[in-house]
Design a protein around this motif. Structure first.
Motif, PDB file in Angstrom:
ATOM      1  N   MET A   1       1.016  -1.111  -0.043  1.00 18.86           N
ATOM      2  CA  MET A   1       0.135  -0.094   0.044  1.00 18.86           C
ATOM      3  C   MET A   1       1.056   1.308  -0.171  1.00 18.86           C
ATOM      4  N   TRP A   2       1.716   1.282   0.676  1.00 17.48           N
ATOM      5  CA  TRP A   2       2.742   2.320   0.910  1.00 17.48           C
ATOM      6  C   TRP A   2       3.578   2.619  -0.540  1.00 17.48           C
ATOM      7  N   GLN A   3       3.541   1.366  -1.470  1.00 22.22           N
ATOM      8  CA  GLN A   3       4.175   1.549  -2.472  1.00 22.22           C
ATOM      9  C   GLN A   3       3.296   2.389  -3.564  1.00 22.22           C
ATOM     10  N   GLY A   4       2.332   3.124  -3.127  1.00 22.39           N
ATOM     11  CA  GLY A   4       1.465   3.768  -3.880  1.00 22.39           C
ATOM     12  C   GLY A   4       2.383   4.941  -4.425  1.00 22.39           C
ATOM     13  N   PRO A   5       1.615   5.611  -5.414  1.00 20.99           N
ATOM     14  CA  PRO A   5       2.325   6.599  -6.107  1.00 20.99           C
ATOM     15  C   PRO A   5       2.933   7.497  -5.080  1.00 20.99           C
ATOM     16  N   LEU A   6       4.470   7.701  -5.727  1.00 18.72           N
ATOM     17  CA  LEU A   6       5.198   8.363  -4.720  1.00 18.72           C
ATOM     18  C   LEU A   6       4.584  10.011  -4.557  1.00 18.72           C
ATOM     19  N   THR A   7       4.358  10.420  -5.804  1.00 20.73           N
ATOM     20  CA  THR A   7       3.307  11.704  -5.943  1.00 20.73           C
ATOM     21  C   THR A   7       2.302  11.562  -6.675  1.00 20.73           C
ATOM     22  N   VAL A   8       1.236  12.059  -6.339  1.00 23.59           N
ATOM     23  CA  VAL A   8       0.028  11.868  -7.400  1.00 23.59           C
ATOM     24  C   VAL A   8       0.488  12.664  -8.765  1.00 23.59           C
ATOM     25  N   PRO A   9       0.133  11.879  -9.806  1.00 24.59           N
ATOM     26  CA  PRO A   9       0.547  12.615 -11.120  1.00 24.59           C
ATOM     27  C   PRO A   9      -0.055  14.057 -11.240  1.00 24.59           C
ATOM     28  N   GLY A  10       0.858  15.006 -11.119  1.00 30.20           N
ATOM     29  CA  GLY A  10       0.253  16.238 -10.924  1.00 30.20           C
ATOM     30  C   GLY A  10       0.143  16.914  -9.649  1.00 30.20           C
ATOM     31  N   GLY A  11       0.314  15.965  -8.517  1.00 25.42           N
ATOM     32  CA  GLY A  11       0.056  16.199  -7.262  1.00 25.42           C
ATOM     33  C   GLY A  11       1.279  17.319  -6.568  1.00 25.42           C
ATOM     34  N   ASP A  12       0.832  18.775  -6.639  1.00 25.31           N
ATOM     35  CA  ASP A  12       1.834  19.469  -6.071  1.00 25.31           C
ATOM     36  C   ASP A  12       1.455  19.955  -4.677  1.00 25.31           C
ATOM     37  N   HIS A  13       0.291  19.389  -4.259  1.00 25.25           N
ATOM     38  CA  HIS A  13       0.023  19.862  -2.739  1.00 25.25           C
ATOM     39  C   HIS A  13      -0.304  18.848  -1.871  1.00 25.25           C
ATOM     40  N   GLN A  14       0.845  17.851  -1.789  1.00 21.01           N
ATOM     41  CA  GLN A  14       0.797  16.484  -1.327  1.00 21.01           C
ATOM     42  C   GLN A  14       1.247  16.719   0.422  1.00 21.01           C
ATOM     43  N   SER A  15       0.844  15.544   0.914  1.00 25.43           N
ATOM     44  CA  SER A  15       1.317  15.763   2.553  1.00 25.43           C
ATOM     45  C   SER A  15       1.562  14.314   2.961  1.00 25.43           C
ATOM     46  N   PRO A  16       2.560  13.978   4.064  1.00 23.64           N
ATOM     47  CA  PRO A  16       3.057  15.101   4.858  1.00 23.64           C
ATOM     48  C   PRO A  16       4.148  15.910   4.241  1.00 23.64           C
ATOM     49  N   ILE A  17       4.523  17.074   5.171  1.00 25.71           N
ATOM     50  CA  ILE A  17       5.602  17.721   4.875  1.00 25.71           C
ATOM     51  C   ILE A  17       6.537  18.107   6.018  1.00 25.71           C
ATOM     52  N   ASP A  18       7.645  18.554   5.832  1.00 22.33           N
ATOM     53  CA  ASP A  18       8.478  18.933   6.780  1.00 22.33           C
ATOM     54  C   ASP A  18       8.187  20.543   7.101  1.00 22.33           C
ATOM     55  N   ILE A  19       7.748  20.986   8.204  1.00 23.48           N
ATOM     56  CA  ILE A  19       7.353  22.226   8.693  1.00 23.48           C
ATOM     57  C   ILE A  19       8.628  22.990   9.212  1.00 23.48           C
ATOM     58  N   VAL A  20       9.204  23.794   8.216  1.00 24.30           N
ATOM     59  CA  VAL A  20      10.384  24.513   8.477  1.00 24.30           C
ATOM     60  C   VAL A  20       9.875  25.759   9.271  1.00 24.30           C
ATOM     61  N   VAL A  21      10.191  26.001  10.693  1.00 28.39           N
ATOM     62  CA  VAL A  21       9.712  27.011  11.473  1.00 28.39           C
ATOM     63  C   VAL A  21       9.871  28.292  10.983  1.00 28.39           C
ATOM     64  N   ARG A  22      11.080  28.555  10.592  1.00 28.26           N
ATOM     65  CA  ARG A  22      11.687  29.774  10.094  1.00 28.26           C
ATOM     66  C   ARG A  22      10.951  30.286   8.907  1.00 28.26           C
ATOM     67  N   LYS A  23      10.727  29.429   8.092  1.00 32.09           N
ATOM     68  CA  LYS A  23      10.040  29.788   6.625  1.00 32.09           C
ATOM     69  C   LYS A  23       8.678  29.856   6.885  1.00 32.09           C
TER      70      LYS A  23
END
Ligand SMILES: NS(=O)(=O)c1ccc(C(=O)NCC(F)(F)F)cc1
Ligand SMILES: [Zn+2]
Length: 264
Positions: free
Chosen positions: A16-38
């Motif tokens: 199941m985790w081998q699903g698409p690394l990113t959804v085709p055309g998906g540029d709002h994917q989660s999770p992310i690293d929250i860079v506090v100072r940014k």
């Protein structure tokens, strides 16, 4: 490095985790690293208004990825509003993600810091849609509150849930679960959070989520987390039992998104 090993292990072991690394055309994917100072302070962000009714708690079950506590979301009894949200969102379920060790397990990270686990409280926009299934496909359909877990003192409110887990060890097992107040899992301070637009972190990975990640974590005991790890990905019939651990998605690129903070 160890987390990288876990991520690679994930790819190998759990299709199941081998699903698409990113959804085709998906540029709002989660999770992310929250860079506090940014992250950008937004003074327009309001305090969250969280109003959960313990009577709407219905069942707890093992869906083969995590365990879910499900709520009756046929009326506006348990709701989330305020914060970055324009509408009222109904609580439908909460679940967790965790690691095989306390060194990793969360989906989001803060300045690359990993937590042993992460709680997700899932809500859908009941002002705009009449069913969760509709909302899950729409831009502003869902709002998920993320809360980091740290290992420390025992969480008294969580124990009732931990005691129910042995009964749902295998995939697809369900038990009745009533009168659980999900609010007891929130940190004392819910005014400080980061928010960004993202996706579900499991298939179908739809980009319909307003993420609200709490700055303050909650504490659970080592033993309580160990019971999470006693759950199984596999159903009772399968001969090889696989323990339910490392059920997190690897971090996705920000792709130019801004993470806003409700605090300076
Ligand atoms: N980990 S997460 O992003 O909070 C997350 C929250 C909810 C769902 C979910 O309901 N999947 C079932 C659906 F919607 F039918 F596909 C998946 C992931
Ligand atoms: Zn989740």
């Amino acid at each position: 490095f160890k987390m990288q090993e876990a991520a690679e292990h994930n790819m190998k072991m759990h299709p199941m985790w081998q699903g698409p690394l990113t959804v085709p055309g998906g540029d709002h994917q989660s999770p992310i690293d929250i860079v506090v100072r940014k992250s950008v302070f937004d003074s327009e962000l309001k305090p969250l208004v969280i109003d959960y009714d313990p009577k709407t708690c219905q069942q707890i079950w093992n869906n083969g990825y995590s365990f879910l506590v499900e709520y009756d979301d046929t009326t506006d009894k348990s709701t989330l509003k305020g914060g970055p949200l324009q509408d009222t969102y109904r609580l439908c379920q909460f679940h967790f993600h965790w690691g095989e060790s306390n060194a990793w397990g969360s989906e989001h990270t803060v300045d690359r810091r990993l937590f042993p686990a992460e709680l997700h409280l899932v809500h859908w926009n009941s002002d705009k849609y009449s069913l969760f299934e509709e909302a899950v496909m729409e831009e502003n359909g869902l709002a998920v509150i993320g809360v980091f877990l740290k290992v420390g003192k025992r969480h008294e409110g969580l124990q009732k849930l931990v005691d129910a887990l042995p009964a749902i060890r295998h995939k697809s097992s369900v038990v009745e679960f009533n009168r659980f107040d999900a609010a007891c899992l929130l940190p004392t301070n819910t005014d400080d959070y980061w928010t960004y637009h993202g996706s579900l972190t499991t298939p179908p990975l739809t980009e319909s989520v307003s993420w609200i990640v709490m700055k303050q974590h909650i504490e659970v005991s080592h033993d309580q987390l160990a019971v999470f790890r006693s759950l199984l990905f596999t159903s009772a019939e399968e001969e090889v039992q696989k323990s339910m651990v490392n059920n997190f998605r690897v971090q996705q690129s920000l792709c130019g998104r801004t993470v806003r903070s409700s605090f300076t």
